[in-house]
Structure formats: structure tokens, C-alpha cells
Design a protein around this motif. Structure first.
Motif, PDB file in Angstrom:
ATOM      1  N   ASN A   1      -6.036  -2.514  -6.987  1.00  0.00           N
ATOM      2  CA  ASN A   1      -7.302  -1.898  -6.609  1.00  0.00           C
ATOM      3  C   ASN A   1      -7.778  -0.906  -7.654  1.00  0.00           C
ATOM      4  OD1 ASN A   1      -5.289   0.082  -5.951  1.00  0.00           O
ATOM      5  ND2 ASN A   1      -6.770   1.106  -4.591  1.00  0.00           N
TER       6      ASN A   1
ATOM      7  N   ASN B   1       0.833  -1.194   0.000  1.00  0.00           N
ATOM      8  CA  ASN B   1       0.000   0.000   0.000  1.00  0.00           C
ATOM      9  C   ASN B   1       0.872   1.250   0.000  1.00  0.00           C
ATOM     10  OD1 ASN B   1      -3.071  -0.771   0.527  1.00  0.00           O
ATOM     11  ND2 ASN B   1      -1.791  -2.162   1.735  1.00  0.00           N
TER      12      ASN B   1
ATOM     13  N   SER C   1      -3.146   0.387  -4.037  1.00  0.00           N
ATOM     14  CA  SER C   1      -2.943  -0.873  -3.322  1.00  0.00           C
ATOM     15  C   SER C   1      -2.791  -1.982  -4.352  1.00  0.00           C
ATOM     16  CB  SER C   1      -4.131  -1.166  -2.402  1.00  0.00           C
ATOM     17  OG  SER C   1      -3.955  -2.411  -1.750  1.00  0.00           O
TER      18      SER C   1
END
Length: 964
Positions: A433, A340, A417
Motif C-alpha cells: 500500500n 496488516n 499493508s
């Protein structure tokens, strides 16, 4: 005594060398002149193969030979493909095509190459020529000399590759015309959006004799137009570290952070497509007004242009500041997990649309005069020019995901992410993501454009004079001596243009809003089909919209470097708006000069030991080298040390540097011995011993050196390259047993070799380096800015490329077997096999940390096991063959990523060819290269740390040949 006469040997050798166009009757006649000498007859499909064996048999060195029946008869795409069918030779595939060859476990940098006996320069910036720039249609024969002799130009530790073009006066026909036309198809091109699927290959050649066979002319043209296609995953090196597992008492990590684990920079997923166009030209004119004099002039030109694109994703993990969850480790290296972005990391997914252009030129010219002055004395004079130019333009277009690209002031989406899991040599598992946004023009925006040209020029002029005098004694048949002078200049120029930001959105150079007409949604197919779709961006439309007044061209510039002068007196350096230091474009540009004077003396042996005929040669070669390079030394702006105002292409002035030329001179003596023991008419044993050398790649001599003095008076410096590098040296020994079959066409050869290499190039930090003694402009003292006292300077550390004195042995065995089963009943007498196997090992290893932990890595180019086999069959007008090339895992530079020398997995490449001759003049050919679509796969130290997985597709050729 009953000595094995050199005249008989030479007669057989001449017969073999002229077999390119000789008839069966002529070869039979040559055999009848000396009935004790068994010369292998050639006929039908195996003509070229058996001719190559004849040339190997009568060579005075340990060598491999490759020949064609006629100019334009070799079916391979390039000479690299053709050479890999010889024992102990393997290829490194670039873009699916063989370009560089390895000989006996040594990479291309150790291979010296000549064309018609003349040194060839390269477009690659090294000394290794790119064999794919030499069309096989224009080459009539090739030889790989694994053992040298004194008369050969020095430079090949691995071996010397000699390419030969046609000699029109040696052609048996008065006029000979050959034409080849082939269409080409790549079966993976349909998987790559906008890729070219079809290509073509065309060649024409003519050889003619005039004026009562005293004037010969050869003309040749070969054109190759082919798609360049690949689908690839490329992992990046492990250049960072972070404590991702949180284990107590963890001490297995880097020395400065033992609790940390190694993390990769990221990876790429890309579609590659494009077009390669090669045009080759050959001209040769021979004039023989008398029986004892011949004048020959020839020219060879190659133009190889490549235009390609790379599209897909470039994933940057974000360094130690990113957050890692659920890490998967291989030892102490992270090979999977969830990542992340944080406010301090640079985690992102870039949508890349790279545009690369490469324009290469190779020119080779020569004039040779051969004069048989008396029955015993021969003089040969040669003048040559070899020139190469390369202009590689690396253009990069990056796009990033915005929160909303439709608003007036779009914002980069920092909610990034991703998760991934490497699967060794297989493709990884990945998840993003932002996956849905990658194909949405309302989210994707072009954020940066950059172009980074590499311009190389390399030229060598050479003059050579050789003498041969026939002797009459029981030991030596003749003496040869001569001298050669060469003058080489290499130059490299770098430049740059950048606009925007690839890590975020720039406020001063804002991102470009995409429109429907600029983009196409691309889906992955085949093995890659589970990856998310992305936007392919039309480069021209995007750049025209971003730069309506025209795209600025790259320049060589200081940019915002230290030392930029304030000429207008406003108190600010005149950087002309640059915010980035581009001094590398100035410091990495320059020239290398190399002057070589060599002389040799060689005795050709023709004697008997007991009753055993012995031939060969013994000699020595002296080589004087004067090498130097231009450098810009950082002397802190001191005019007494040579500091000057140096102006870049934009007019920006820098006063820190002093231009100079650094280099060394050295002399080498290279003895050599070649002995051939003729056990019987069909059996011989060879022994060879020599000292050999290979100079460092020409670009490694470039002088990007710098030195500076700190406040304590200590001098420190660095250089990626080094104009003081000396050659690689090796002592080598060869022994081989050759059995030529008397009743059939073929041979069995068993060979062993041993090389003891003195040193290799390494990058080291040299303590207490003598800067002044090595030509650096450094002060004797500095003045303390506080006390005003003089401080005497001292030598500190110089980090540079050096000959590391950590050499070692390379040794191996080679087995070669050729058999035409002509003793079988019809229709099987046209069946045959040509196979070779080599085993090579070396104690030479280097240390790599690209995969995190430092591990040993083999010598680049070395495969322990290499196998090459061809099964062929001919019957009446039908011919076919199947070729298999296998090599063990080896070390080489990873495709498309600079400075990542990695482990490549073993590979097996299979090619198929079949043809039918409708008439004596007209035939058809079908060819399939890479029949099994073998990928290229690499890894960092261990297979779990994936490097490259690259698929190129199968190449199909269908065409026609005409001879008259």
C-alpha cells in the motif's frame, strides 16, 4: 620372476609429471626406454587433458589430476572452476562464481587442501579454503586425492586437494615468458543502477634457468578486476507461528501450539553490485648445486578485495501480532496472503542500502630441502607458514516511510499493508500500500545505520621431515617414514556500531531527511520489472549529513550488558549511554589453539600375485592433537571462581566473567592401503581402504561457552560452538577399473566408493552435564539468600555443538570417459570429448524446521547426480570447447542469509571458449561463462517455500596470450 619393475613405473611417472614443458621427442624417448609400457602421447589442444590422464594412470592412489602446459595456461577464473571439471566434483556458486567445492557428496568442510604439499588456512573462518582466491594462472597442476596414503597430511574425509606451483628447473626451455590480457563484461550489470559492467584480467609469468641449470627462478603475477552483479529474491525462514485459518480441531501445528500455522519472517528484493579485485603473486627459487641435493623456496600471496552494495526492500511480516487475511497454505506453512500491521506487530517495509567490504589476505611461504644421501636413502625437510586474514565489514543503512518527511518532527507511517504469493522457484507476486512512497524523498527517511565487522586471522606454522629408503625384495620397493609438527592459531573479533532504529523512528537518534543529491530513483528491469521503484541512497552523502563530525567506528563493547560495574558510585552501571546489550561482541571474540604432532610409516608395494603385477602402498599414520580455546565464563562475579574486571574498548567494566582456556587432547591412528593391479599394459584395477578424519571447522572450536547457577543450585550452560569437538571419522573403500586406449588418446574409468562416517556436528541439550569435570569454574555450593543455608550445586543442562554419533554411509559410482578422435580423417582428428558422471547417495540426513514443519534434509553438499561434459575441437591454429556442468538439487547455506541451510534446486551451467593462435607465440581467446544465465534457486524443504532466486548474468572475456 618377471616382475613389473618399479623403475619402469617411476620413469613413466616422471615423464608424465614433466610433461608441463616437455617436447614430443622427449616423451617418445621415454616410451622407447621401456617399449612394454604404453604412455599416452600428448599433442595439440588435448595436451593438458591427456597429461592429466597420464598422471592419474601412474598415481599410487585413487586420484584425479589437472595440469597446464605452462604457468598461466589454465583459462578458468579460479581453481574452483577448474576443479569442477573433474569427476565427482561440483561447486557451490557464490555471487555467480565457484568458490567452494564438494567432493563425492560432501561439502567443503570435509575437503582438506594443500599448496605444494603444505596445509593451507582460510579466510572463511573454517578449514575449507576459498578456491577463488587462488588464480589459475599461478597454478601449474592440481590433484584431488580421493583415497589417502599414510604420507599425506590428515584432514580430508571427502578428499585432499593438492595445488602445485611451477618448478622452474623442470622447465625444458632456458627462459619462458607468458602474458595474458583479457577484458571482461557482465550482461546483467546494466540492469543494476551504479553497477560496474566491465572488468579485466591480466597475468604475467616468467621461468628461467641459470648457472648451468643449477639455479631456477619462477615469477608470476595475476590480477583480476571484475564486476560483482546479481538481482535476487530471498525468502526468510519460518521462525514464527500463528493461527491464521481459524479451523476447529486443528492439531497439525507446532507441539506447543498445535492449532497454529507457521509464518515466515519476511523476504528481500535486492539489486547487488560492486567490484572484486584479486592480486596474486608467486615467487619460486630452486638451487641444485649437485645432482643429489635441491633447495627450493617459494612464496604465494593473494589479495582479494571486494566492495559491494545491496539495494532494494527488506519486508518484515511482523510476527504473530500482525493480522493475516486470506492465507494461502502449503501444508501447515503460510506461503501467501494479506498482512496488516497492528500496534503490537513490527510489520514494515525497509528500503535497504547495504554497503559491504571484504578485505582478504592469503600468504603461503615454504622452504624445502631434498637430499639423496645415498643411492637408497632420501631425506626431505620442509618448513612452512600459511597465514590468512579477513576483514569483512557489513554496513547496513535502513530507511522507513514517514507520514510526512518535510515536517519538523516526522512520524513513522504505521499504516502498513502488504500482500504476497510465493510461486515456488519463480519470483513471487507482491503488493504494497506504500508502493508510491518508496521513491518519494518527502516520505522516505533514513532511520538506522549499523556496521558489524567480522575480523578473522588464521595462521599455521609447520615443520616436516620425511625419509625414504629403497629396498631389495620381492614385496616392497621402499619404506617411507616421517614426522610433522604444526602449530595453528585462529582468532575472531567482533565489534559493532549502531545508530537509530530500523523498526520505527528514534526520538533520541532522529531519522535523516533525504535531499535530491543523495538519492536516485531505481526501476527494476527484466524478470523483476513489475516490482515498485525505490530510492538508491548515496551512502557517503547520507552519512556525512547525519554525522557531520565523522562517523563513529565500531567497537568491541559490553554496551548495556548485565554485570556492567558502577565505578563512579552514582548507583547506575557505567554503560556510557548504551541502551543495548552488546556483550556478544566480547563473548564471540577469542582465539583457538591447535597443536598437532603426526608420524607415519609406509611401505611401497612392488610385487606379483601369480603373474599379475601389483603396486601401491600400505601404512599407518598416528596423529596427536591438542586443541583449546579462550572463553569468558559467566561465574556470577564470584572472585573465588576467577571473576575479573574485564574492560572493553570504551572503558566499560564488567565483573561477571572469568577468562579461561578450555580444550581436549586426543590421539588417532589412521591405517591406509592402496593396491593397483596391472591387468595389462592398458588396463588396471585399483583398490583402496583407509580410515580418514576431518577436524571440525576451526571457528566451531571457538569458546563462547558460559555456565551459571540458578537459585536452586542447578548449573546450566550453553555454547554455540564447542572447544571439545572431535573430528569426523570415516572408514572408506574405493575400487576402480581403468582402461587406457592403446590406439587412440583417451581412457574409460569406472569407480565405486563407500564411506561409513561415524558422526556429524549437531546442537543438542546434554542432561546432567559434568561442568566441573569439563573445566568450568563452578561452585561446590551456593548460599540461600533467605535462609543462609548452603545448597550443594547439581549438574543441569548444557546446550552445545557435539559429535552426534548419528553417522551413516555415503556411497556412489563414477564414470569418466575421455576420447580424442585422432583416428578420424582430417579435419576431424582434433575432435574430442571429456565426460564424467557420478551418482552418490547417503543415509545421512538431518532435520530442518526452517520451513515450519520438521522435515528430513540431505547431507550438505550431496547431489545424487552430477554430470560434467566437455566437447572440444582443434584444427591447425584454431581451438574451441563447450563445457556443461549439471548437478542435482543439494543442500547448502543460502546466499546472503546467515545460518539458513536450505535446499538448492538442480542447475546446469554452460561455459564456452574458443581461441586462435596467430603465431607460435601470439594467440587470441574468447570465453563466455554461464552462457545461459543459469540462476541459483533454493527453497525451504519444499519448492513452494521459496528461498533464493538469484540471477548473476553472463560473463564475457576477450583477450590475448603471448608466450616466448
Amino acid at each position: 620372476m618377471g616382475k613389473f619393475k618399479l623403475s619402469a613405473l617411476m620413469l613413466a611417472l616422471v615423464a608424465a609429471n614433466s610433461a608441463m614443458a616437455a617436447t614430443e621427442e622427449e616423451r617418445t624417448s621415454a616410451k622407447e626406454i621401456d617399449p612394454e609400457l604404453e604412455v599416452i602421447e600428448v599433442r595439440g589442444f588435448s595436451r593438458s587433458l591427456i597429461q592429466s590422464l597420464n598422471q592419474k594412470r601412474f598415481s599410487d592412489t585413487v586420484s584425479e589430476q589437472l595440469s597446464a602446459d605452462d604457468l598461466g595456461a589454465l583459462p578458468d577464473v579460479s581453481m574452483a572452476d577448474a576443479l569442477t571439471r573433474l569427476p565427482g566434483i561440483s561447486a557451490v556458486r557464490t555471487g555467480g562464481q565457484a568458490a567452494e567445492i564438494n567432493i563425492r557428496g560432501l561439502s567443503g568442510g570435509f575437503v582438506f587442501s594443500t599448496l605444494n604439499g603444505r596445509e593451507q588456512v582460510s579466510t572463511s573462518g573454517s578449514r575449507s579454503i576459498e578456491f577463488d582466491q587462488y588464480p589459475s594462472e599461478l597454478i601449474s597442476s592440481a590433484a584431488v586425492f580421493k583415497s589417502p596414503k599414510a604420507s599425506l597430511i590428515e584432514g580430508g574425509v571427502a578428499g585432499t586437494v593438492e595445488l602445485q606451483t611451477a618448478s622452474p628447473l623442470d622447465n625444458d626451455q632456458q627462459h619462458k615468458f607468458t602474458a595474458n590480457v583479457r577484458g571482461m563484461y557482465n550482461d546483467r550489470a546494466s540492469e543494476v543502477f551504479d553497477a560496474t559492467e566491465y572488468g579485466d584480467r591480466i597475468s604475467f609469468s616468467y621461468q628461467g634457468k641459470f648457472l648451468d641449470d643449477t639455479l631456477g627462478v619462477a615469477l608470476g603475477y595475476a590480477r583480476l578486476f571484475q564486476p560483482s552483479v546479481a538481482t535476487q529474491f530471498i525468502g526468510f525462514a519460518y521462525n514464527g507461528n500463528k493461527d491464521v485459518d481459524g479451523l476447529a480441531n486443528d492439531i497439525d501445528g507446532p507441539a506447543d501450539n498445535p492449532a497454529n500455522e507457521y509464518i515466515s519472517e519476511g523476504f528481500e528484493l535486492q539489486h547487488l553490485g560492486g567490484e572484486e579485485t584479486r592480486n596474486g603473486y608467486l615467487t619460486s627459487i630452486e638451487w641444485a648445486p649437485t645432482d643429489n641435493f635441491k633447495l627450493k623456496g617459494d612464496a604465494f600471496l593473494s589479495r582479494f578485495d571486494s566492495e559491494s552494495f545491496a539495494r532494494g526492500f527488506r519486508v518484515k511480516f511482523g510476527g504473530p501480532s500482525a493480522v493475516y487475511a486470506n492465507p494461502v497454505l502449503d501444508g501447515n506453512a503460510v506461503i501467501g496472503g494479506a498482512i496488516n500491521r497492528t500496534s503490537n506487530s513490527f510489520t514494515r517495509v525497509e528500503i535497504v542500502n547495504d554497503d559491504n567490504q571484504d578485505f582478504d589476505e592469503v600468504d603461503s611461504y615454504g622452504i624445502n630441502a631434498d637430499w639423496q644421501i645415498t643411492e637408497r636413502l632420501n631425506v626431505n625437510a620442509d618448513v612452512s607458514l600459511s597465514r590468512a586474514k579477513s576483514n569483512f565489514r557489513n554496513g547496513l543503512l535502513w530507511a522507513l516511510v514517514a507520514e510526512d518527511a518535510t515536517v519538523e518532527n516526522p512520524v513513522f507511517d504505521t499504516n502498513v499493508s502488504l500482500n504476497y504469493q510465493l510461486n515456488g522457484l519463480n519470483l513471487p507476486d507482491v503488493g504494497f500500500n506504500q508502493a508510491d512512497a518508496f521513491s518519494d524523498i518527502d516520505r522516505v527517511m533514513v532511520s538506522k545505520y549499523g556496521i558489524y565487522p567480522y575480523e578473522n586471522e588464521d595462521e599455521v606454522k609447520a615443520f616436516r621431515l620425511d625419509f625414504k629408503y629403497e629396498l631389495e625384495n620381492n614385496w616392497f620397493s621402499s619404506i617411507e617414514f616421517g614426522a610433522r609438527y604444526s602449530d595453528r592459531e585462529y582468532s575472531n573479533n567482533r565489534s559493532v556500531f549502531e545508530y537509530g532504529n530500523d523498526g520505527a523512528f528514534s526520538s533520541t537518534q532522529p531519522p535523516l531527511r533525504l535531499t535530491d543529491d543523495m538519492t536516485t530513483v531505481v526501476d527494476w528491469q527484466g524478470e523483476f520489472s513489475y516490482f515498485p521503484s525505490y530510492l538508491a541512497i548515496d551512502l557517503d552523502k547520507a552519512l556525512n549529513a547525519w554525522f557531520p563530525n565523522g562517523i563513529p567506528q565500531p567497537v568491541q563493547t559490553w554496551g548495556n550488558a548485565d554485570g556492567v560495574v558502577d565505578l563512579d558510585g552514582d548507583g547506575e552501571p557505567d554503560a556510557q549511554g548504551y541502551t543495548t546489550n552488546y556483550s556478544w561482541t566480547m563473548l564471540q571474540s577469542g582465539s583457538v589453539y591447535e597443536e598437532v604432532v603426526s608420524a607415519y610409516l609406509m611401505l611401497n608395494i612392488d610385487t606379483e600375485i601369480g603373474k599379475l603385477p601389483v603396486t601401491g602402498n600400505i601404512g599407518i599414520r598416528r596423529v596427536d592433537t591438542d586443541q583449546s580455546a579462550t572463553v569468558l565464563e559467566n561465574v556470577g562475579g564470584d572472585p573465588q571462581l576467577g571473576a575479573q574486571y574485564i574492560v572493553d574498548d570504551n572503558g566499560i567494566v564488567n565483573d561477571l566473567y572469568a577468562p579461561s582456556v578450555l580444550g581436549i587432547k586426543y590421539t588417532d591412528y589412521l591405517p591406509s592401503l592402496n593396491l593397483n593391479f596391472k591387468v595389462s599394459d592398458a588396463t588396471q584395477i585399483r583398490f583402496a581402504a583407509a580410515k580418514v578424519m576431518a577436524r571440525a571447522p576451526i571457528n566451531r572450536l571457538a569458546g563462547d561457552a558460559s555456565a551459571s547457577v540458578n537459585n536452586d543450585g542447578e548449573i546450566n550452560g550453553s555454547s554455540t560452538n564447542n572447544p571439545f569437538l572431535k573430528p569426523f571419522y570415516a572408514d572408506q573403500y574405493d575400487i576402480s577399473y581403468e582402461q587406457y586406449f592403446e590406439d587412440t588418446d583417451g581412457a574409460l574409468v569406472v569407480a565405486a566408493f563407500y564411506k561409513n562416517i561415524d558422526s556429524f556436528i549437531d546442537t543438542v541439550a546434554i542432561e546432567n552435564f559434568d561442568f566441573k569435570g569439563n573445566g568450568f569454574n563452578v561452585p561446590e555450593y551456593i548460599v540461600d539468600p533467605v535462609s543462609g543455608e548452603q545448597i550443594e550445586t547439581t549438574n543441569g543442562v548444557y546446550t552445545t555443538a557435539v559429535n552426534n554419533a548419528k553417522g551413516g554411509y555415503i556411497r556412489g559410482i563414477e564414470l569418466a570417459y575421455t576420447q580424442v578422435f585422432s583416428f578420424l580423417p582430417s579435419p576431424f582428428e582434433g575432435l574430442g570429448i571429456n565426460a564424467s558422471y557420478s551418482y552418490t547417495e547417503s543415509e545421512v540426513q538431518s532435520i530442518t524446521d526452517l520451513g515450519g514443519d520438521s522435515v528430513s534434509q540431505d547431507l550438505p553438499g550431496l547431489s545424487n547426480n552430477v554430470f560434467n561434459g566437455t566437447l572440444f575441437y582443434s584444427y591447425e591454429n584454431f581451438e574451441t570447447r563447450l563445457n556443461v556442468r549439471y548437478r542435482d538439487d543439494f543442500v547448502s547455506e543460502q546466499v546472503a542469509v546467515n545460518e539458513q541451510v536450505v535446499n538448492f534446486d538442480a542447475e546446469t551451467v554452460i561455459d564456452f571458449q574458443t581461441s586462435y593462435q596467430f603465431t607460435d607465440s601470439f594467440g587470441m581467446l574468447l570465453q563466455v561463462n554461464n552462457l545461459t544465465d543459469e540462476p541459483t534457486q533454493s527453497y525451504f524443504g519444499t519448492t513452494s517455500k521459496t528461498g533464493t532466486t538469484q540471477f548473476f548474468g553472463r560473463q564475457f572475456y576477450l583477450g590475448f596470450t603471448y608466450n616466448h
